[in-house]
Design a protein around this motif. Structure first.
Motif, PDB file in Angstrom:
ATOM      1  N   GLY A  11      -0.813   6.111   9.240  1.00 24.85           N
ATOM      2  CA  GLY A  11      -1.651   5.253  10.064  1.00 24.85           C
ATOM      3  C   GLY A  11      -0.901   4.755  11.270  1.00 24.85           C
ATOM      4  N   THR A  12      -1.500   3.794  11.952  1.00 18.54           N
ATOM      5  CA  THR A  12      -0.931   3.302  13.206  1.00 18.54           C
ATOM      6  C   THR A  12      -0.925   1.794  13.237  1.00 18.54           C
ATOM      7  OG1 THR A  12      -3.102   3.425  14.243  1.00 18.54           O
ATOM      8  CG2 THR A  12      -1.656   5.327  14.506  1.00 18.54           C
ATOM      9  N   ARG A 140     -10.790   1.660  11.020  1.00 17.13           N
ATOM     10  CA  ARG A 140     -10.257   0.749  12.040  1.00 17.13           C
ATOM     11  C   ARG A 140     -11.198   0.690  13.239  1.00 17.13           C
ATOM     12  NH1 ARG A 140      -4.243   1.570  12.886  1.00 17.13           N
ATOM     13  NH2 ARG A 140      -4.345   0.314  10.976  1.00 17.13           N
ATOM     14  N   THR A 150      -8.503   6.082   9.605  1.00 16.00           N
ATOM     15  CA  THR A 150      -7.075   6.275   9.840  1.00 16.00           C
ATOM     16  C   THR A 150      -6.337   6.767   8.596  1.00 16.00           C
ATOM     17  OG1 THR A 150      -6.539   3.964   9.299  1.00 16.00           O
ATOM     18  CG2 THR A 150      -7.067   4.469  11.611  1.00 16.00           C
TER      19      THR A 150
END
Length: 377
Positions: A11-12, A140, A150
């Motif tokens: 993920g981020t 998200r 994500t």
């Protein structure tokens, strides 16, 4: 089978330790009418806490052996809750595996169950334990209210159609601690304030695609146009943009609940029972116990309906660049992008205040049962 090592962070998110995160969650559950007609016991169990979420899907087949399929799932989640409440250690991914091992060792019921645990660790990431075919999605907000996936968990199977499971059966104790550790999959997932998590049993994910799940949460959990306010209407456009992104309300508890109900109802409706020659009915889909948890990730100290602290460029990726293109001699920056070149001294954003709101039918909600939550006696 060799132990599955923790996966790399997915993920981020920022995963910063200084941002304490928690869950706000709601759940819904219903047994498919066809399975109910077969006199099967509803065997799913869930637990929704501030720092962890759990789903156990009891194996209904043990009912034919005279074993109640719902007892082991509830007992296992109750023991997880007890250990979560009494531990003094900082939670990390490795410890979560140890916790599940200790929780199973403390159970006594016979039966079989799949397991899915999502726990916030000390790095404010989610340590996800998967044993079987329950699943998790992380959604998200991006580009305003659009939700994008994500992360999607992977199932752990023993065969093509047989999920891995922890079990304790007469004359066959195969759910020993060592084997449980070897079969589990551990993922570490970055999350942040405003993310939505969907957890569910196979009755949910067998009957709904990831896209369909996202669409249902898009409908129930995202806000439409912001409420028009005279305070904001006459402000220059460049000053309205920060208001737009700061005022993105997070889903309320009611919206989370309606999302969970909507997921369960849609999954059950996607199962079609048809006549097929010699047998009375054949299911197209999985007529199973269907359970869903919808959880919101929230920073400690923030209410679920407070302003989202996502970055402006995450919501409107080109905002800063577009605003920087032009300069007004008197007032500064002019917009030159979304709505065409408009001077910041007179611009305002029109909104449609007549959009109809979605309402869930009372019949659908009344048919849903509250899922079995773990309790510690």
């Amino acid at each position: 089978m060799a132990p599955q090592l923790p996966a790399a962070a997915v993920g981020t998110g920022d995963g910063s330790k200084d941002k304490k995160l928690r869950f706000e969650a709601a759940s819904a559950a219903r047994q498919h009418p066809y399975k109910e007609q077969q006199k099967y016991i509803y065997a799913d169990a869930v637990c929704c806490a501030r720092t962890w979420l759990g789903v156990c899907d009891g194996v209904s087949g043990v009912q034919k052996m005279g074993i109640a399929p719902d007892v082991l799932p509830r007992e296992l989640l109750a023991q997880c809750q007890r250990l979560m409440d009494t531990t003094t250690r900082e939670m990390n991914s490795a410890w979560v595996l140890s916790l599940l091992q200790d929780a199973f060792a403390a159970t006594h019921a016979q039966g079989a169950t799949t397991v899915l645990l999502a726990c916030l660790d000390e790095s404010q990431r989610v340590a996800l334990i998967t044993l079987g075919d329950c699943a998790l999605l992380v959604l998200r907000p991006s580009n305003g209210d659009d939700l994008r996936c994500t992360f999607r968990s992977q199932r752990v199977m023993m065969g093509e159609k047989t999920p891995a499971q922890v079990l304790r059966l007469p004359h066959q104790i195969t759910g020993e601690q060592k084997e449980l550790m070897e079969d589990c999959r551990l993922d570490t997932v970055n999350v942040r304030h405003g993310d939505l998590l969907v957890l569910g049993s196979d009755g949910l994910f067998d009957n709904l695609s990831d896209e369909a799940i996202t669409d249902i949460l898009q409908k129930h959990c995202t806000q439409g146009d912001l409420e028009e306010s005279p305070k904001h209407r006459n402000r220059p456009l460049v000053q309205q943009l920060p208001v737009l992104y700061k005022s993105r309300a997070l889903p309320s508890q009611s919206q989370l609940q309606q999302s969970a109900i909507g997921l369960v109802e849609a999954a059950i409706q996607n199962v079609v029972m048809v006549a097929d020659g010699s047998v009375p009915l054949v299911a197209r889909g999985n007529p199973d116990d269907t359970t869903a948890i919808v959880a919101l990730v929230v920073e400690e100290g923030k209410l679920p309906d407070s302003d989202s602290e996502v970055e402006l460029h995450d919501v409107y990726p080109h905002a800063e660049a577009l605003l920087a293109k032009g300069a007004c001699a008197d007032r500064g920056v002019c917009s030159a992008g979304w709505w065409g070149p408009v001077c910041c001294t007179s611009a305002h954003i029109d909104r449609d205040d007549n959009e109809e709101s979605d309402q869930s039918g009372s019949d659908a909600q009344s048919d849903l049962r509250q899922p079995t939550h773990c309790t510690v006696s």
